[in-house]
Design an enzyme around this catalytic site. Structure first.
Site, short mmCIF file in Angstrom:
data_model
loop_
_atom_site.label_atom_id
_atom_site.label_comp_id
_atom_site.label_asym_id
_atom_site.label_seq_id
_atom_site.Cartn_x
_atom_site.Cartn_y
_atom_site.Cartn_z
CB CYS A 107 7.72 -3.11 -5.96
SG CYS A 107 6.57 -2.92 -4.69
CG ASP A 138 3.13 -3.83 -5.03
OD1 ASP A 138 3.22 -4.08 -6.06
OD2 ASP A 138 3.36 -4.50 -3.92
CB CYS A 164 3.57 -9.21 -4.57
SG CYS A 164 4.00 -8.43 -2.89
CB CYS A 220 3.83 -6.28 1.72
SG CYS A 220 4.71 -6.70 0.22
#
Lengths: 169, 133
Positions: free
Chosen positions: B37, B39, B62, B105
């Site tokens: 993603c 991140d 996020c 995450c």
């Protein structure tokens, strides 16, 4: 099992495809699968045409955008960029690159004028284009791993570009 | 997708955002990324007499990634290095009620604290080596 968008559209499995050719093929196949042509057919035939048509739409969306096309080629080659799996997932970029990404964010936070933000944006955009070109070259040479590494960097850069655009509003 | 209240609390009022001096001998820095993603997460700890006395993070990602790193910096303050090393992503995911699609995450936050501890330990083991990257 990964759906092969190239096979679905009857196109050669390669990155370097002409956008007009992809579009032409899509229109041609769409006409062939149009529901009007199956009015007299059996319900099984009508359903099959509908399913083919929906697969075709998905394949077209996946191939007309160069970034998605490149990522799809990697997936067919065994590297899924949407996965974080250690094996067969997106390759991890170097520590040095991640440090650069953090530092670029700090530069963005410190940028006070639109000109400074724009300069940073142009730099990141140029780097992203360069990575996509590298991925394209790697794919044409059949080097899936190299392409996947370039495309992962491209994803990080794209994410950052979204942040720069968000900060400007 | 709906975020849990705890994620929203950490996201709207993240604890311990910032940086510590990465060249300081008592500071460990962990920088990790989620390739799928894009991140990126930086987590830093200050260690005094084997105890983590301060922790800071900067996460670009996020809400769940920000909340996971914010929570970890809160947790580790006052912990010994050994205790912090034992933090599992499942504990983070449970505390924040992360849905399955956001488990990565919490994995990122676990990787980040482990990387920071490792960096600190390497500095202690080889004090003569500069923090060149």
């Amino acid at each position: 099992m990964t759906d092969d968008f190239f096979a679905c559209m009857g196109l050669p499995r390669r990155f370097d495809l002409d956008r007009a050719a992809i579009e032409g093929r899509y229109l041609e196949l769409s006409r062939e699968l149009h529901p009007d042509r199956f009015i007299g057919g059996s319900s099984a035939e009508r359903r099959a045409a509908l399913e083919r048509s929906s697969a075709l739409n998905e394949a077209y969306r996946g191939l007309r955008d160069p970034i998605r096309r490149a990522e799809h080629l990697c997936k067919l080659g065994g590297i899924d960029l949407d996965s974080d799996a250690r094996s067969g997932g997106a390759p991890t970029p170097s520590q040095a690159f991640l440090v650069e990404m953090i530092e670029a964010r700090e530069l963005l936070a410190e940028a006070t004028t639109p000109g400074e933000r724009e300069a940073l944006r142009e730099k990141i955009e140029a780097a992203a284009e360069e990575r996509l070109a590298a991925a394209a070259a790697a794919l044409e040479g059949g080097m899936i791993r190299d392409a996947a590494e370039a495309l992962v960097i491209h994803r990080y850069l794209r994410r950052f570009l979204d942040e720069i655009d968000g900060a400007q509003h | 997708m709906a975020y849990s209240d705890k994620v929203i609390q950490h996201y709207e009022q993240p604890r311990n955002v910032g940086s510590l001096d990465k060249n300081d001998e008592s500071v460990g820095t962990g920088i990790v990324g989620a390739p799928a993603c894009g991140d990126v997460m930086k987590l830093q700890i200050r260690v005094e007499d084997g105890v983590i006395t301060d922790a800071k993070f900067k996460t670009y990602g996020c809400g769940s990634a920000i909340a996971s790193s914010s929570l970890v910096t809160e947790w580790v303050k006052g912990m010994s290095v050994e205790q912090a090393m034992k933090i599992q992503n499942s504990q983070i995911a449970e505390e924040l009620s992360l849905p399955p699609v956001k488990i990565h995450c919490s994995v990122l936050a676990e990787d980040a604290i482990k990387a920071a501890i490792l960096d600190y330990q390497q500095k202690q083991g080889k004090p003569a080596v500069s923090a060149a990257e």
